[in-house]
Design a protein around this motif. Structure first.
Motif, PDB file in Angstrom:
ATOM      1  N   ALA A  30       0.832  -1.209   0.000  1.00 49.76           N
ATOM      2  CA  ALA A  30       0.000   0.000   0.000  1.00 49.76           C
ATOM      3  C   ALA A  30       0.860   1.250   0.000  1.00 49.76           C
ATOM      4  O   ALA A  30       1.830   1.354   0.767  1.00 49.76           O
ATOM      5  CB  ALA A  30      -0.923   0.019   1.224  1.00 49.76           C
ATOM      6  N   PHE A  31       0.488   2.211  -0.854  1.00 47.50           N
ATOM      7  CA  PHE A  31       1.087   3.545  -0.803  1.00 47.50           C
ATOM      8  C   PHE A  31       0.620   4.254   0.464  1.00 47.50           C
ATOM      9  O   PHE A  31      -0.508   4.056   0.929  1.00 47.50           O
ATOM     10  CB  PHE A  31       0.645   4.382  -2.006  1.00 47.50           C
ATOM     11  N   SER A  32       1.471   5.092   1.017  1.00 48.40           N
ATOM     12  CA  SER A  32       1.042   5.968   2.105  1.00 48.40           C
ATOM     13  C   SER A  32       0.101   7.029   1.531  1.00 48.40           C
ATOM     14  O   SER A  32       0.134   7.295   0.321  1.00 48.40           O
ATOM     15  CB  SER A  32       2.253   6.636   2.754  1.00 48.40           C
ATOM     16  N   PRO A  33      -0.767   7.630   2.350  1.00 48.15           N
ATOM     17  CA  PRO A  33      -1.706   8.633   1.833  1.00 48.15           C
ATOM     18  C   PRO A  33      -1.031   9.772   1.077  1.00 48.15           C
ATOM     19  O   PRO A  33      -1.602  10.319   0.135  1.00 48.15           O
ATOM     20  CB  PRO A  33      -2.406   9.140   3.103  1.00 48.15           C
ATOM     21  N   GLY A  34       0.185  10.127   1.450  1.00 54.70           N
ATOM     22  CA  GLY A  34       0.904  11.187   0.751  1.00 54.70           C
ATOM     23  C   GLY A  34       1.752  10.691  -0.389  1.00 54.70           C
ATOM     24  O   GLY A  34       2.441  11.478  -1.046  1.00 54.70           O
ATOM     25  N   THR A  35       1.752   9.362  -0.624  1.00 53.72           N
ATOM     26  CA  THR A  35       2.479   8.719  -1.725  1.00 53.72           C
ATOM     27  C   THR A  35       3.998   8.798  -1.570  1.00 53.72           C
ATOM     28  O   THR A  35       4.730   8.557  -2.526  1.00 53.72           O
ATOM     29  CB  THR A  35       2.076   9.330  -3.095  1.00 53.72           C
ATOM     30  N   HIS A  36       4.491   9.115  -0.377  1.00 56.15           N
ATOM     31  CA  HIS A  36       5.938   9.206  -0.181  1.00 56.15           C
ATOM     32  C   HIS A  36       6.557   7.851   0.166  1.00 56.15           C
ATOM     33  O   HIS A  36       7.760   7.652  -0.037  1.00 56.15           O
ATOM     34  CB  HIS A  36       6.258  10.193   0.940  1.00 56.15           C
ATOM     35  N   PHE A  37       5.752   6.922   0.681  1.00 56.21           N
ATOM     36  CA  PHE A  37       6.273   5.632   1.122  1.00 56.21           C
ATOM     37  C   PHE A  37       5.381   4.506   0.606  1.00 56.21           C
ATOM     38  O   PHE A  37       4.223   4.719   0.238  1.00 56.21           O
ATOM     39  CB  PHE A  37       6.343   5.567   2.652  1.00 56.21           C
ATOM     40  N   ILE A  38       5.954   3.292   0.624  1.00 58.86           N
ATOM     41  CA  ILE A  38       5.226   2.082   0.265  1.00 58.86           C
ATOM     42  C   ILE A  38       5.387   1.079   1.399  1.00 58.86           C
ATOM     43  O   ILE A  38       6.515   0.773   1.809  1.00 58.86           O
ATOM     44  CB  ILE A  38       5.728   1.474  -1.058  1.00 58.86           C
ATOM     45  N   LEU A  39       4.273   0.596   1.909  1.00 56.75           N
ATOM     46  CA  LEU A  39       4.257  -0.376   2.999  1.00 56.75           C
ATOM     47  C   LEU A  39       4.054  -1.773   2.421  1.00 56.75           C
ATOM     48  O   LEU A  39       3.171  -1.979   1.588  1.00 56.75           O
ATOM     49  CB  LEU A  39       3.129  -0.032   3.982  1.00 56.75           C
ATOM     50  N   THR A  40       4.871  -2.726   2.877  1.00 58.63           N
ATOM     51  CA  THR A  40       4.807  -4.097   2.378  1.00 58.63           C
ATOM     52  C   THR A  40       4.858  -5.072   3.545  1.00 58.63           C
ATOM     53  O   THR A  40       5.582  -4.833   4.521  1.00 58.63           O
ATOM     54  CB  THR A  40       5.986  -4.398   1.434  1.00 58.63           C
TER      55      THR A  40
END
Length: 479
Positions: free
Chosen positions: A15-25
């Motif tokens: 999932a992308f973070s709401p601000g699109t700065h990070f990706i959670l896996t």
């Protein structure tokens, strides 16, 4: 379009973070956070495999001994808080929800569920409250990270549907079952989920409901054996009901509100889509899947994938066309674009073995199709209502997922379970200076990757592509 390397994942938990700065896996029992620009790992946590006390006491001794193995209790749910400050990772089999803080690697919290078990955990819109759904529809437990307190809401009907937050996050709406009757509960999220009202629903066996974008109306519908939909207010007043004549054999399959909340799209298993308006709650227009397509509709056919790699353009069919249809199964997806100017309807067809061989020989077999209807503003009048079929995209393989770009009104991406990703756009500038359509198939530069799911980033500039145990990202190249 640029593609990243292939990375591991478990259970399509990316999932992308709401601000699109990070990706959670999630990879088994490990959480990984990467930068969405460099894909460098920023944070990683290995979850404690110890089950909750209730889960451990109810498990057999053999199950307790193997609980120390991380692979036996992989992460089942992940999620970002609305401000990207916190991350949750739920292990449903363990009955535990772990919470971590992005800017403080040492901070963590743990929620141990009771004997009722755990099947799902989600964030509330405030980003500081977690909702845990138990097994057997016993209750929803609402946990606050601020106070550490919890409250319980009894007898939710479903853990995967039948609940919603109003757009402003003020109210939580939950379908419940009390005394063998469908009931709706309205809770004030700003007042520690205090019950506002309970009222019975007009359904006998609720399939699900959809809350309008304005938060004023609920569309609730029966199970798959009855084609019946009701419009209900949050005060419990039933405004209208809808059932087409003659009533189809099977019930409702898909329901989607227009972004304005003024229209409602309803589809069953009979290849018809009804558009209801909010004035009369009756159909203003009905779409029906037809094999005969006029020359005014843009029809795009998938190219031969053996013809090459890289970018391949879909073939534009000219003039009136006849599409082979058989054993129709209805619309498997209804989705409006962000402005509500386009409605996507995804159809899938099923073929007998004999007919399949004939159609393959004639090169006319299409497993699935995407129909795009134009829904321009200002078409409504007292006498007419126009919502023409604009585009049909034909695929030789089943279309698994199709989603609109969250920021661009005319951009769409879809996948068919192969080593390619396809895109549709009506924003290309032609030689005349007017916008034109374009449908392309793009090869993923790897030999072992079959795209099964798509997830857009919040800014609409890229998306996550997922296979069974791996994922990669694709981003538009800025010229």
């Amino acid at each position: 379009m640029d593609f990243t390397e292939i990375y591991k994942q478990t259970g399509s938990l990316v999932a992308f973070s709401p601000g699109t700065h990070f990706i959670l896996t999630a990879v088994e029992s490990r959480l990984i956070i990467r930068s969405s620009e460099s894909f460098e790992i920023k944070r990683t946590w290995l979850l404690d495999p110890t089950p909750s006390g209730s889960t451990a006491s109810l498990s057999k001794p053999k199950s307790v001994r193997v609980s120390s193995e991380h692979k036996n209790f992989a992460i089942s749910h992940i999620g970002w808080s609305c401000d990207s400050e916190y991350i949750l990772a739920a292990c449903a089999k363990n009955g535990v929800v772990h919470v971590f803080k992005l800017r403080d690697e040492e901070w963590n919290a743990r929620i141990d569920c009771g004997a009722e078990g755990l099947v799902k955990a989600i964030w509330a819109p405030d980003g500081r409250t977690i909702l845990c759904f138990s097994e057997w529809g016993l209750r929803v437990t609402v946990w606050s990270l601020v106070t550490g307190a919890s409250i319980c809401i009894q007898y939710p009907l479903y853990p995967d549907r039948g609940y919603a937050f109003r757009a402003d996050g003020r109210y939580f709406v939950l379908a419940e079952r009390h005394r063998s009757k469908d009931t709706l509960g309205l809770y004030d999220a700003s007042e520690s989920y205090k019950l506002v009202r309970h009222f019975p629903l007009p359904t006998s066996s609720l399939a699900s409901f959809a809350l309008s974008p304005t938060g004023n109306h609920l569309a609730v519908w029966e199970g798959q054996l009855e084609y019946r939909l009701f419009i209900v207010t949050l005060a419990g007043v039933t405004l209208a009901s809808f059932s087409p004549e003659p009533e189809p054999v099977l019930g409702i399959r898909q329901v989607a509100w227009h972004p304005s909340g003024h229209f409602l799209a309803v589809a069953g298993w009979d290849d018809k889509v009804h558009i209801l308006d909010s004035l009369s709650w009756s159909p203003v227009i009905t779409f029906e899947l037809s094999s005969k397509i006029s020359s005014e509709v843009a029809i795009w056919r998938e190219p031969s994938l053996e013809a090459g790699r890289g970018f391949l353009s879909y073939e534009r069919l000219r003039g009136p066309q006849t599409i082979t249809l058989n054993k129709k199964a209805g619309a498997s997806q209804l989705e409006w674009n962000q402005t509500g100017s386009l409605l996507l309807v995804r159809f899938g067809e099923y073929f007998s073995r004999t007919l399949r061989i004939i159609l393959i020989h004639q090169k006319r077999l299409h497993h699935a199709s995407l129909h795009i209807y134009s829904f321009p503003e200002g078409t409504r009048s007292d006498d007419t209502f126009s919502c023409p079929l604009q585009t049909i995209i034909l695929s030789s393989q089943p279309i698994l997922q199709a989603h609109w770009n969250p920021t661009r009104r005319g951009s769409l991406a879809f996948c068919c379970g192969n080593r390619r990703i396809s895109t549709f756009s009506n924003e290309w500038e032609g030689e005349s200076g007017e916008e034109e359509e374009m449908v392309e198939s793009i090869a993923i530069p790897t030999e072992e990757f079959n795209t099964r799911d798509i997830c857009w980033s919040a800014d609409g500039k890229g998306f996550i592509l997922m296979d069974k145990a791996t994922f990669c990202c694709a981003f538009e190249v800025e010229e």
